[in-house]
Design an enzyme around this catalytic site. Structure first.
Site, mmCIF file in Angstrom:
data_model
loop_
_atom_site.group_PDB
_atom_site.id
_atom_site.type_symbol
_atom_site.label_atom_id
_atom_site.label_comp_id
_atom_site.label_asym_id
_atom_site.label_seq_id
_atom_site.Cartn_x
_atom_site.Cartn_y
_atom_site.Cartn_z
ATOM 1 N N GLU A 32 -8.114 5.184 -5.746
ATOM 2 C CA GLU A 32 -7.710 3.842 -5.384
ATOM 3 C C GLU A 32 -8.926 2.949 -5.606
ATOM 4 O O GLU A 32 -10.070 3.399 -5.497
ATOM 5 C CB GLU A 32 -7.305 3.789 -3.907
ATOM 6 C CG GLU A 32 -6.031 4.552 -3.619
ATOM 7 C CD GLU A 32 -5.551 4.358 -2.175
ATOM 8 O OE1 GLU A 32 -4.458 3.823 -2.009
ATOM 9 O OE2 GLU A 32 -6.277 4.725 -1.230
ATOM 10 N N SER B 143 1.240 -4.063 4.844
ATOM 11 C CA SER B 143 0.167 -3.093 5.069
ATOM 12 C C SER B 143 0.708 -1.889 5.827
ATOM 13 O O SER B 143 1.611 -2.018 6.653
ATOM 14 C CB SER B 143 -0.941 -3.760 5.884
ATOM 15 O OG SER B 143 -1.736 -2.773 6.497
ATOM 16 N N GLY B 144 0.130 -0.731 5.566
ATOM 17 C CA GLY B 144 0.491 0.467 6.330
ATOM 18 C C GLY B 144 -0.447 0.695 7.492
ATOM 19 O O GLY B 144 -0.260 1.625 8.276
ATOM 20 N N SER C 25 -11.794 6.531 10.640
ATOM 21 C CA SER C 25 -12.267 6.145 9.311
ATOM 22 C C SER C 25 -13.120 4.870 9.331
ATOM 23 O O SER C 25 -14.119 4.818 10.041
ATOM 24 C CB SER C 25 -11.031 6.003 8.420
ATOM 25 O OG SER C 25 -11.375 5.792 7.106
#
Ligand code: 16G
Ligand code: MG
Length: 539
Positions: A376, A499-500, A69
């Site tokens: 989001e 955070s993930g 990404s």
């Protein structure tokens, strides 16, 4: 179910070229696995096995996208696709972690046998897993590793080559539905439905400048734009691969720094611009500001508002009996700007629901409505239509133009997963139908100033959140301290969450002025550092 010993032997043997690097502990994060590419051969092989098992279990086609990404170019990762085109169901994430962390070929083989037995699946068996990748140089090699995993359970690995993440999701969904599902079908479907939506409205005229993040979105948008040549949408593509992937460009860069991306110096202030990320599942609109290198952003919150307006216009044009009682829900995360949420509630009269961060949570919540809009703030999102609603629109489409247009909207907007290319068509159609420029869009509401910070702590899992990440449950006392800090800031709001995707705790604050938002964020960051085991000097 008994699993033949031969499958264990086959898995162990096939696994030999794909050894887990010493000390590497892959963890299925918010959206799959991510790491530097040279660590990932074993992870990909094992994800191949997993998605083959998932295909056997569901008796449908599954998918694997090789991408990291918006991460830097040397990274890579994997996103796993359910037969519905959605992300891997959460119950199977535990298997993904288990397989990815098996310490030897034999341990892996026995875990695979255990999984197959538990799920009541026989292997080897027949089926297909579709595999695509982004423009990272490591993509084809990692795709081959995933394919080896698929084949060792006897299934076919269909190599789809270079694709955006949402294209692969769309292709898996369409194929399982028995609909046209090739890459060309994707362009034809989106472009055809877009033309239907904008028929009768005047072209916005100006060029749309697109920052492609030097990623896969460039060549794919070029193909989509070719299908739109006669639809009055002129696109000028920038950062198409000549520079570094996600380097100084792309939606993530833009959102973090609010700086113009590379190669936008000559774009005039006020021009309509958009940016996608490295795998084209995130979208931001923006425009260069006068006299400088800064950009005015139109983020996911604004895209949600624009989508909700378009829906409201279309639904109110349905025959009254059909328009009544359509349940439209807007799904956001705690990162949504307070001004956007207020606008949606007070001005558009839509329900707002808040979920934890991560597409899988928003997507699931969106399914609870006839029409669920989720975005989001960072630009991930889509609009989901329920099957029953689409069926109703189909019945009406002969006599109601609005119903036919709502059906078209359901084709323009990727129903599998958030898709930047389809998002562009959604925004363009919404603006064009209203005859709006960016000025009118910007004037819907004024964002509350906000600030985001990161705090490094020894172990971020000591922070446990509740109420869709808006409150801290542990460590005890931290939420009270945050509440006290927020009480001192005019129109203040703040939350923290681990955070993930990164080893940090994130802090968000908003308030009436930028200075107040900055102060609040700094104060909350200090509280996290003090009460959650901060590492290094206090912020
Ligand atoms: C991932 C998620 C995104 C989320 C982000 C949060 C998907 C496809 N992507 O990129 O939805 O906003 O993580 O990152 O689910 P963070 O946990 O590091 O803040
Ligand atoms: Mg992405």
């Amino acid at each position: 179910m008994a699993v033949p010993a031969s499958i264990e032997a086959a898995v162990a043997a096939a696994s030999r070229p794909y050894q887990l690097p010493a000390g590497f502990r892959p963890s299925y994060g918010t959206a799959g696995f991510r790491a530097t590419a040279d660590l990932l051969d074993s992870t990909m092989f094992r994800c191949g096995i997993l998605m083959a098992a998932r295909a056997l279990k569901t008796r449908q086609i599954t998918g694997i996208c090789i991408t990291a990404s918006h991460n830097p170019a040397p990274d890579n990762g994997v996103k796993l696709v359910e037969p519905s085109g959605e992300m891997l169901c959460q119950e199977w994430e535990a298997y993904a972690n288990e397989l990815a962390n098996a310490q030897s070929d034999e341990e892996l083989a026995s875990q695979v046998a255990g999984l197959l037995a538990k799920e009541g699946v026989a292997a080897p068996g027949a089926g297909t897993v579709m595999i695509g990748h982004d423009t990272r140089p490591s993509g084809p090699g990692l795709a081959a590793a995933a394919a080896a995993g698929v084949r060792c359970l006897g299934l076919e690995a269909q190599m789809c080559g270079l694709l955006t993440t949402p294209q692969l999701h769309w292709m898996v969904m369409s194929r399982n539905r028995g609909e046209p599902c090739g890459e060309g079908d994707y362009y034809a479907a989106l472009a055809g439905a877009y033309k239907q939506l904008v028929a009768g409205s005047t072209s916005l005229g100006q060029t749309l400048y697109m920052d492609c993040a030097n990623g896969v979105g460039a060549s794919k948008m070029r193909e989509l734009a070719a299908h739109l040549a006669d639809a009055g949408l002129a696109v000028d593509l920038r950062n198409t691969g000549e520079g570094v992937l996600n380097g100084g460009c792309g939606s993530d860069f833009l959102q973090k720094d609010r700086q113009l991306p590379a190669n936008f110096g000559d774009v005039p202030p006020g021009a309509r611009c958009c940016a996608v990320d490295g795998d084209a599942d995130r979208l931001m609109y923006f425009t260069p500001l006068e006299g400088g290198s800064h950009a005015l952003l139109f983020d996911g919150d604004r895209i949600a508002c624009l989508s909700a307006m378009l829906l409201r216009d279309l639904i109110s044009a349905l025959p009254p009996a059909a328009a009544q009682g359509v349940r439209v829900g807007i799904i956001q995360t705690a990162y949504a700007n307070g001004a956007a949420s207020r606008y949606i509630r007070d001005n558009l009269g839509c329900a707002v629901e808040v979920t934890p961060t991560g597409v899988k949570y928003l997507h699931e919540a969106a399914h609870h409505y006839d029409v669920g809009v989720y975005f989001e703030a960072n630009g991930h999102g889509t609009v989901l239509f329920s099957r029953a609603f689409l069926e109703q629109m189909k019945q009406l489409s002969g006599k109601s133009r609005a119903a036919a247009e709502l059906l078209a909207l359901g084709v323009v907007v990727n129903q599998a997963v958030g898709d930047a290319l389809s998002g562009i068509l959604l925004v363009e159609a919404a603006l064009r139908r209203k005859g709006w420029g960016l000025g009118q869009w910007a004037a819907l509401y004024a964002d509350l100033p906000s600030r985001q910070l990161k705090v490094t702590v020894a172990d971020r899992t000591v922070i446990v959140t509740t109420d869709a990440e808006t409150r801290v449950a542990e460590p005890r006392g931290l939420q009270d301290a945050i509440d006290a800090a927020v009480a001192g800031a005019p129109r203040g709001r703040s939350f923290v969450r681990p955070s993930g995707t990164e080893d940090v705790v994130r802090v968000y604050a908003e308030a009436e002025s930028q200075a107040a938002a900055d102060d609040l964020a700094a104060a909350v960051a200090r509280l996290v550092h003090a009460q959650a085991g901060g590492v290094g000097p206090a912020p």
